[in-house]
Design an enzyme around this catalytic site. Structure first.
Site, PDB file in Angstrom:
ATOM      1  N   LYS A  70      43.802  39.418  29.466  1.00  0.00           N
ATOM      2  CA  LYS A  70      44.272  40.543  30.278  1.00  0.00           C
ATOM      3  C   LYS A  70      43.645  40.455  31.653  1.00  0.00           C
ATOM      4  O   LYS A  70      42.456  40.171  31.787  1.00  0.00           O
ATOM      5  CB  LYS A  70      43.827  41.856  29.597  1.00  0.00           C
ATOM      6  N   LYS A  94      34.500  42.418  31.546  1.00  0.00           N
ATOM      7  CA  LYS A  94      34.909  43.820  31.715  1.00  0.00           C
ATOM      8  C   LYS A  94      35.596  44.363  30.453  1.00  0.00           C
ATOM      9  O   LYS A  94      35.274  45.443  29.980  1.00  0.00           O
ATOM     10  CB  LYS A  94      35.865  43.894  32.911  1.00  0.00           C
ATOM     11  N   LYS A 106      42.883  36.052  34.998  1.00  0.00           N
ATOM     12  CA  LYS A 106      43.205  36.463  36.376  1.00  0.00           C
ATOM     13  C   LYS A 106      44.215  35.477  36.919  1.00  0.00           C
ATOM     14  O   LYS A 106      44.246  34.309  36.524  1.00  0.00           O
ATOM     15  CB  LYS A 106      41.947  36.452  37.230  1.00  0.00           C
ATOM     16  N   THR A 190      41.575  53.289  38.582  1.00  0.00           N
ATOM     17  CA  THR A 190      40.370  52.543  38.978  1.00  0.00           C
ATOM     18  C   THR A 190      39.392  53.489  39.662  1.00  0.00           C
ATOM     19  O   THR A 190      38.203  53.545  39.320  1.00  0.00           O
ATOM     20  CB  THR A 190      40.749  51.372  39.907  1.00  0.00           C
ATOM     21  N   ASN A 222      44.316  50.654  47.206  1.00  0.00           N
ATOM     22  CA  ASN A 222      44.481  51.588  46.081  1.00  0.00           C
ATOM     23  C   ASN A 222      43.149  52.206  45.632  1.00  0.00           C
ATOM     24  O   ASN A 222      43.014  53.429  45.570  1.00  0.00           O
ATOM     25  CB  ASN A 222      45.174  50.859  44.912  1.00  0.00           C
ATOM     26  N   SER A 355      45.240  50.418  31.703  1.00  0.00           N
ATOM     27  CA  SER A 355      46.195  49.351  31.363  1.00  0.00           C
ATOM     28  C   SER A 355      46.291  49.193  29.844  1.00  0.00           C
ATOM     29  O   SER A 355      47.368  48.990  29.286  1.00  0.00           O
ATOM     30  CB  SER A 355      45.739  48.011  31.957  1.00  0.00           C
TER      31      SER A 355
HETATM   32  N1  GLU Z   1      43.108  44.004  38.501  1.00  0.00           N
HETATM   33  C1  GLU Z   1      42.373  45.019  37.815  1.00  0.00           C
HETATM   34  C2  GLU Z   1      40.964  44.558  37.516  1.00  0.00           C
HETATM   35  O1  GLU Z   1      40.457  43.654  38.144  1.00  0.00           O
HETATM   36  C3  GLU Z   1      43.122  45.544  36.602  1.00  0.00           C
HETATM   37  C4  GLU Z   1      43.359  44.553  35.517  1.00  0.00           C
HETATM   38  C5  GLU Z   1      44.251  45.060  34.396  1.00  0.00           C
HETATM   39  O2  GLU Z   1      44.579  46.233  34.391  1.00  0.00           O
HETATM   40  O3  GLU Z   1      44.589  44.248  33.533  1.00  0.00           O
HETATM   41  O4  GLU Z   1      40.300  45.122  36.705  1.00  0.00           O
END
Ligand code: GLU
Length: 417
Positions: A70, A94, A106, A190, A222, A355
């Site tokens: 993810k 994370k 990513k 976030t 954002n 998410s």
């Molecule tokens: N891009 C965000 C992060 O770095 C969200 C990632 C997601 O929701 O999968 O945490």
């Protein structure tokens, strides 16, 4: 000696932070410093001018021991494989830290999205999914927004995936618009999650009330914009903010609602003119980071605090809403200086937590109201903060130790370690 081309050297640097506290075997270290799968591809796009252009694209599925991978996709001119790989490593920490059933990934496309027309952006977004199609899916790898990618881009990506597969698959991507299966609250998640954590940790540390604090926000995308808005509604005095055009500083506090409105209609921060900004001064990004304040919110890009400027930081608390805004070495320096840093994998986890809620709602075919989303988010973020906070300890180290233990346990249970 032969060079190890697949190692993630920044992951190695980050792991040094926990060296004395969590001894790792060579096999465990190898597992944590090497991504499971790396995809490098190019996306050919017909530009509006008729010319064909190709864009470099990457997806790193770093670790899948805890579940499908993810993480977001960013569109940025400076992106490269090393950066995507580092961000994928952090994404894995994370999701693990927040007890989610996901691994980390990513993606990135090397592009300046501001130069693309809407049609070009759509073709590029669809091209990303076409290039990666067999490796994406609700139980394989689930992308989301990141720097310069939006709910509209997620909508195109979902649509492209479904056009190829011929079946509905809302859970293939998160951060979608509401009408296409997005979750309520995902757009502000976030920032909201970061502020739940900030408030909770301040109360554990017996800090003064948030309303009495002065705040500096670097980055007005954002995460930064929503954080500034929420903090100013709570009564904090936001003395400086910045975007890629530069910063604004007003000692008595900036009128955040004016800035938010102008920014949403497309005006760069430093071009905004309004009566309430009479005493505002333009300030460089470097000077903004060094302003004395209670809370410095880092919500721009990575690598903002380095060994060059770490000793000049005068904030008491730093909230890392961006990914990797402080380099590993500088983190130790800040800790020794007494700055309380709330690390990215905790501070900005609200995005991926909502998410996860979106993915779960999509799989069940249900939709929660905003109140339910925020109350679940608050419960989860504060529980995670409680699970790692120890007075006087470096919070990043505590967060890494919990996250890494959980990944290694899953690797062992799968018989891969
Ligand atoms: N891009 C965000 C992060 O770095 C969200 C990632 C997601 O929701 O999968 O945490």
């Amino acid at each position: 000696m032969k060079r190890d081309k697949t190692i993630c050297s920044h992951a190695e640097e980050y792991l040094k932070l926990i060296e004395g506290e969590l001894p790792l075997s060579p096999e465990e270290k190898f597992c944590l410093t090497h991504p499971a799968r790396v995809y490098i591809f190019t996306i050919p796009i017909r530009m509006d001018s008729g010319e064909m252009r190709r864009f470099n694209a990457y997806r790193v599925q770093y670790n899948d021991a805890l579940g499908p991978t993810k993480g977001g996709i960013r569109f940025h001119p400076d992106i490269d494989l090393e950066e995507v790989s580092t961000l994928a490593f952090l994404m894995g920490l994370k999701t693990s830290l927040s007890d989610l059933p996901f691994g980390g990934a990513k993606g990135g496309v090397e592009v300046e999205p501001k130069t693309l027309s809407k049609g070009e952006l759509e073709r590029l977004s669809r091209g990303f999914v076409r290039g990666l199609y067999p490796n994406l899916g609700p139980q394989k790898d689930i992308p989301a927004p990141d720097v310069y990618t939006t709910p509209q881009i997620m909508a195109w990506m979902r649509d492209e995936f479904e056009r190829i597969s011929g079946a509905s698959a809302p859970a293939v991507i998160t951060g979608k618009p509401l009408a296409l299966g997005g979750s309520r609250g995902r757009d502000v998640a976030t920032a909201k999650g970061g502020i739940y954590i900030l408030e909770h940790l301040c109360s554990l540390r017996r800090e003064k009330w948030l309303q009495e604090m002065t705040v500096v926000v670097q980055g007005f995308g954002n995460a930064g914009l929503n954080a500034a808005e929420i903090l100013s509604e709570k009564g904090c005095k936001i003395i400086a903010v910045s975007d890629s055009s530069g910063g604004l500083f007003q000692k008595e506090g900036l009128p955040i609602h004016v800035l938010v409105e102008a920014k949403k209609s497309g005006t760069a921060l430093t071009d905004i003119s309004h009566g309430s900004l009479r005493d505002a001064k333009k300030i460089s990004n470097e000077a903004l980071l060094e302003l004395p304040c209670d809370v410095l919110v880092l919500a721009a890009l990575g690598g903002q605090i380095t060994m060059q400027n770490a000793s000049h930081i005068e904030a008491r608390i730093i909230l890392e809403l961006a990914n990797a805004p402080i380099i590993a070495e500088a983190d130790t320096l800040l800790f020794n200086k007494g700055v309380f840093v709330i690390p990215d994998i905790l501070a900005n986890a609200g995005g991926v937590i909502v998410s996860y809620f979106e993915w779960a709602q999509n799989l069940e075919g249900i939709s929660w109201d905003e109140k339910e989303v925020f109350s679940k988010l608050q419960k989860q973020t504060t529980a995670v903060a409680d699970s790692i906070y120890l007075e006087g300890k470096n919070l990043r180290t505590c967060a890494y130790i919990k996250a890494i233990r959980r990944i290694l346990e899953a690797e062992k249970l799968r018989g891969r370690l």
